[in-house]
Design a protein around this motif. Structure first.
Motif, PDB file in Angstrom:
ATOM      1  N   GLY A  72     -33.450  15.243 -18.513  1.00  0.00           N
ATOM      2  CA  GLY A  72     -34.221  14.065 -18.905  1.00  0.00           C
ATOM      3  C   GLY A  72     -35.639  14.474 -19.254  1.00  0.00           C
ATOM      4  O   GLY A  72     -36.251  15.277 -18.545  1.00  0.00           O
ATOM      5  N   VAL A  73     -36.162  13.931 -20.352  1.00  0.00           N
ATOM      6  CA  VAL A  73     -37.512  14.268 -20.809  1.00  0.00           C
ATOM      7  C   VAL A  73     -38.270  12.983 -21.106  1.00  0.00           C
ATOM      8  O   VAL A  73     -37.727  12.072 -21.745  1.00  0.00           O
ATOM      9  N   ASP A  74     -39.517  12.905 -20.658  1.00  0.00           N
ATOM     10  CA  ASP A  74     -40.368  11.773 -21.010  1.00  0.00           C
ATOM     11  C   ASP A  74     -41.827  12.189 -20.847  1.00  0.00           C
ATOM     12  O   ASP A  74     -42.142  13.074 -20.042  1.00  0.00           O
ATOM     13  N   CYS A  75     -42.703  11.536 -21.625  1.00  0.00           N
ATOM     14  CA  CYS A  75     -44.129  11.863 -21.566  1.00  0.00           C
ATOM     15  C   CYS A  75     -44.918  10.834 -20.767  1.00  0.00           C
ATOM     16  O   CYS A  75     -46.148  10.919 -20.696  1.00  0.00           O
ATOM     17  N   GLY A  76     -44.241   9.857 -20.170  1.00  0.00           N
ATOM     18  CA  GLY A  76     -44.933   8.816 -19.415  1.00  0.00           C
ATOM     19  C   GLY A  76     -44.881   9.060 -17.922  1.00  0.00           C
ATOM     20  O   GLY A  76     -43.818   9.335 -17.361  1.00  0.00           O
ATOM     21  N   LYS A  77     -46.029   8.936 -17.261  1.00  0.00           N
ATOM     22  CA  LYS A  77     -46.068   9.137 -15.811  1.00  0.00           C
ATOM     23  C   LYS A  77     -45.235   8.087 -15.084  1.00  0.00           C
ATOM     24  O   LYS A  77     -44.547   8.400 -14.110  1.00  0.00           O
ATOM     25  N   LEU A  78     -45.287   6.836 -15.564  1.00  0.00           N
ATOM     26  CA  LEU A  78     -44.492   5.791 -14.918  1.00  0.00           C
ATOM     27  C   LEU A  78     -43.004   6.089 -15.059  1.00  0.00           C
ATOM     28  O   LEU A  78     -42.225   5.883 -14.123  1.00  0.00           O
ATOM     29  N   ALA A  79     -42.599   6.592 -16.217  1.00  0.00           N
ATOM     30  CA  ALA A  79     -41.187   6.935 -16.428  1.00  0.00           C
ATOM     31  C   ALA A  79     -40.751   8.032 -15.464  1.00  0.00           C
ATOM     32  O   ALA A  79     -39.685   7.943 -14.843  1.00  0.00           O
ATOM     33  N   ILE A  80     -41.565   9.070 -15.326  1.00  0.00           N
ATOM     34  CA  ILE A  80     -41.217  10.177 -14.431  1.00  0.00           C
ATOM     35  C   ILE A  80     -41.115   9.681 -12.990  1.00  0.00           C
ATOM     36  O   ILE A  80     -40.159  10.005 -12.264  1.00  0.00           O
ATOM     37  N   TYR A  81     -42.070   8.891 -12.575  1.00  0.00           N
ATOM     38  CA  TYR A  81     -42.042   8.354 -11.210  1.00  0.00           C
ATOM     39  C   TYR A  81     -40.814   7.459 -11.006  1.00  0.00           C
ATOM     40  O   TYR A  81     -40.123   7.549  -9.982  1.00  0.00           O
ATOM     41  N   THR A  82     -40.523   6.608 -11.998  1.00  0.00           N
ATOM     42  CA  THR A  82     -39.378   5.699 -11.897  1.00  0.00           C
ATOM     43  C   THR A  82     -38.072   6.475 -11.783  1.00  0.00           C
ATOM     44  O   THR A  82     -37.195   6.142 -10.978  1.00  0.00           O
ATOM     45  N   MET A  83     -37.933   7.528 -12.589  1.00  0.00           N
ATOM     46  CA  MET A  83     -36.698   8.314 -12.553  1.00  0.00           C
ATOM     47  C   MET A  83     -36.527   9.041 -11.224  1.00  0.00           C
ATOM     48  O   MET A  83     -35.427   9.085 -10.666  1.00  0.00           O
ATOM     49  N   GLN A  84     -37.606   9.622 -10.727  1.00  0.00           N
ATOM     50  CA  GLN A  84     -37.518  10.308  -9.433  1.00  0.00           C
ATOM     51  C   GLN A  84     -37.072   9.345  -8.344  1.00  0.00           C
ATOM     52  O   GLN A  84     -36.158   9.636  -7.565  1.00  0.00           O
ATOM     53  N   LYS A  85     -37.715   8.210  -8.295  1.00  0.00           N
ATOM     54  CA  LYS A  85     -37.387   7.216  -7.271  1.00  0.00           C
ATOM     55  C   LYS A  85     -35.943   6.748  -7.413  1.00  0.00           C
ATOM     56  O   LYS A  85     -35.208   6.627  -6.424  1.00  0.00           O
ATOM     57  N   ARG A  86     -35.529   6.513  -8.645  1.00  0.00           N
ATOM     58  CA  ARG A  86     -34.172   6.022  -8.895  1.00  0.00           C
ATOM     59  C   ARG A  86     -33.118   7.044  -8.480  1.00  0.00           C
ATOM     60  O   ARG A  86     -32.102   6.706  -7.861  1.00  0.00           O
ATOM     61  N   LEU A  87     -33.351   8.306  -8.811  1.00  0.00           N
ATOM     62  CA  LEU A  87     -32.376   9.348  -8.490  1.00  0.00           C
ATOM     63  C   LEU A  87     -32.318   9.623  -6.990  1.00  0.00           C
ATOM     64  O   LEU A  87     -31.239   9.820  -6.428  1.00  0.00           O
ATOM     65  N   LEU A  88     -33.472   9.621  -6.350  1.00  0.00           N
ATOM     66  CA  LEU A  88     -33.498   9.903  -4.918  1.00  0.00           C
ATOM     67  C   LEU A  88     -32.941   8.747  -4.090  1.00  0.00           C
ATOM     68  O   LEU A  88     -32.522   8.937  -2.949  1.00  0.00           O
ATOM     69  N   ASN A  89     -32.926   7.561  -4.662  1.00  0.00           N
ATOM     70  CA  ASN A  89     -32.339   6.395  -3.986  1.00  0.00           C
ATOM     71  C   ASN A  89     -30.985   6.005  -4.571  1.00  0.00           C
ATOM     72  O   ASN A  89     -30.519   4.884  -4.370  1.00  0.00           O
ATOM     73  N   ILE A  90     -30.350   6.924  -5.285  1.00  0.00           N
ATOM     74  CA  ILE A  90     -29.137   6.575  -6.028  1.00  0.00           C
ATOM     75  C   ILE A  90     -27.998   6.128  -5.116  1.00  0.00           C
ATOM     76  O   ILE A  90     -27.139   5.336  -5.516  1.00  0.00           O
TER      77      ILE A  90
END
Length: 532
Positions: free
Chosen positions: A364-382
């Protein structure tokens, strides 16, 4: 083919210089010549047609001129077993990946990241579990050229969709060119768009992936609020499904629709063995039987009306977030377990979350800090998210380890803590310089950018030194006319005390290549052991 005579060529040149219209006879001769010529310098005869717009670059130039950037590892997130090693084991280099795969979440400009990933593919470091090089499936949901700014559920800035017109087309085209190169030979790509630019993008994709490799224009139609008295309600989006070659993966049975009672009752016949069948008349006039099998299913068509958009604020954690059911269908259809799936406009991380649940590798690639934070949180709480097959149940499994990288936006603190040789290697690779130690006027230099010398600013050897005009002046006193017209110095952005890209001394321009740094570290300071 009849060639133009020297006299005709001279006449054409003369008329062009004067800006005078061509006489009809000369015009017809020239047009006939150009039409017959297969090696014309004026026309590219390789393509039957193409989309023309301002500042459209050649594919060769896009692939050659885009700068790759090393990937700086920020952190590896592990499951409770912690069985997969870090991508940067002790002694490893930034930008290197071991044989054992760990999923990748990359923060940075996706164009430069795609160039880096392409180099990894060429080096045999980017492959599917079966050893096939490249990415098996790409899904992207790029900006739609809406000219809007999107914000998160708590009014955080998510991303800007301000690129429009020809700039938008070329922005997307460059990435599509790299994505084609990254695909495995049996790979597929799905590009998700809306009504505003889909027709232009299809023309581009016909050029890049070839028109005969278009498999479907998928219409995703959904219900929702909204009223218009001047036009029909806009309640659909378009997904273009292309393959790289004719040889591709398509698991149609995995996404087929089970037989309903309506289809079942059509099988009215029962033979002597108790098997159900229906009769139909073929175009040859004969009557045939079609038997009903236990695993009978209906192939899915390209108009999807059975998947709803996300309307609940509780479920929508990111603007433009797509439902998992949509990606579940796409990933099942065009990849197999352990295949590599990529989304370089990753946003909320739906592609990564669904790939994780389906047992695929992912990037997964993105240039937005909110996107990166959202993805981390989503994956760790999957584990707490919904199961794909039974949304009333929780998924219940921890995610596989994944590593977060910075690409082109570097954590200054982590860079400064690298051993000197690793830092030096990182700096040279970042700006695609050739590693070649040499001396000029007893000054140690590190390599070349083209034919010009490069120095990596050694802040570790001189911790109190800064890159200011005085440093350039001192350097010039030693080098003077012993170097060419350009000289490059690589230094952390925080060490540079002037704004200019270069300072000119004598006949030489001293360019400073700044290593940028990000503030992504603040995201990690929040901690991820207990995310609410």
């Amino acid at each position: 083919m009849k060639e133009l005579s020297d006299e005709q060529i001279e006449k054409i040149i003369s008329l062009l210089k004067k800006g005078v219209p061509f006489p009809e006879d000369d015009r017809l001769s020239l047009l006939k010549y150009l039409e017959q010529s297969k090696n014309s310098l004026l026309f590219d005869t390789k393509k039957e047609y193409e989309l023309i717009y301002a500042d459209k670059e050649r594919e060769e130039d896009i692939l050659a001129d885009t700068m790759a950037v090393p990937l700086q590892k920020i952190k590896t997130f592990r499951n409770s077993k912690g069985t997969v090693p870090d991508l940067l084991a002790e002694g490893g280099r930034i930008g290197t990946v071991p044989e054992q795969w760990t999923n990748m979440l990359i923060f940075g400009d996706n164009l430069q990241v795609l160039k880096t990933l392409l180099q990894m593919k060429q080096e045999g470091k980017l492959k599917n579990a079966d050893g096939t090089p490249g990415v098996r499936l790409v899904y992207i949901d790029p900006p739609f050229a809406t000219r809007q700014e999107f914000r998160g559920s708590q009014d955080q800035k998510a991303y800007q969709d301000k690129i429009a017109g020809a700039n938008f087309l070329e922005f997307l085209r460059k990435r599509l060119v790299f994505l084609r190169e990254l695909l495995s030979e049996d790979g597929s790509i799905y590009v998700h768009l809306d009504w505003k630019k889909a027709h232009y993008v299809k023309a581009l994709m016909d050029e890049i992936f070839k028109e005969n490799n278009l498999k479907n224009e998928i219409i995703w139609s959904y219900q929702g609020a909204g009223q218009s008295e001047t036009q029909y309600k806009r309640k659909h989006e378009v997904i273009y499904f292309y393959t790289k070659t004719e040889n591709t993966i398509f698991n149609w049975r995995d996404i087929a629709t089970p037989f309903s009672e309506k289809q079942f009752v059509k099988y009215t016949g029962i033979d002597k063995h108790g098997l159900r069948y229906k009769e139909y008349r073929h175009k040859d006039g004969k009557v045939y039987r079609k038997y009903l099998h236990d695993d009978e299913v209906l192939p899915l068509n390209d108009v999807w009306t059975d998947i709803s958009i996300i309307q609940s604020h509780a479920e929508r954690v990111y603007p433009t977030q797509k439902p998992e059911a949509l990606l579940n269908r796409i990933i099942k259809a065009s990849s197999n377990p352990s295949d590599l799936v990529m989304d370089c406009f990753a946003g909320s991380g739906t592609t990564q979350a669904v790939a994780e649940k389906l047992g695929r590798r992912w990037i997964g690639v993105d240039c937005g800090k909110l996107a990166i934070y959202t993805m981390q949180k989503r994956l760790l709480n999957i584990a707490e998210s919904k199961d794909l097959e039974n949304p009333k149940k929780k998924y219940g499994k921890q995610c596989q380890p994944f590593t977060l990288y910075n690409a082109g936006l570097y954590d200054y603190k982590m860079i400064k803590e690298l051993p000197w040789e690793q830092y030096r290697d990182f700096a040279l690779r970042l700006f695609q310089c050739r590693d070649d130690r040499h001396e000029i006027a007893r000054i140690e230099l590190d390599g070349y950018l083209g034919a010009d010398s490069v120095m990596v600013f050694n802040y570790q050897k001189h911790p109190n030194a800064v890159m200011d005009r005085g440093f350039i002046n001192d350097l010039y006193k030693y080098l003077e006319d012993k170097i060419g017209r350009r000289f490059f110095i690589i230094a952390p952005a925080a060490s540079v005390q002037f704004l200019e890209d270069y300072i000119e001394k004598g006949k030489t321009k001293y360019f400073v290549l700044r290593i940028p740094y990000s503030i992504i570290e603040e995201i990690h300071n929040r901690g991820f052991t207990k995310i609410k």
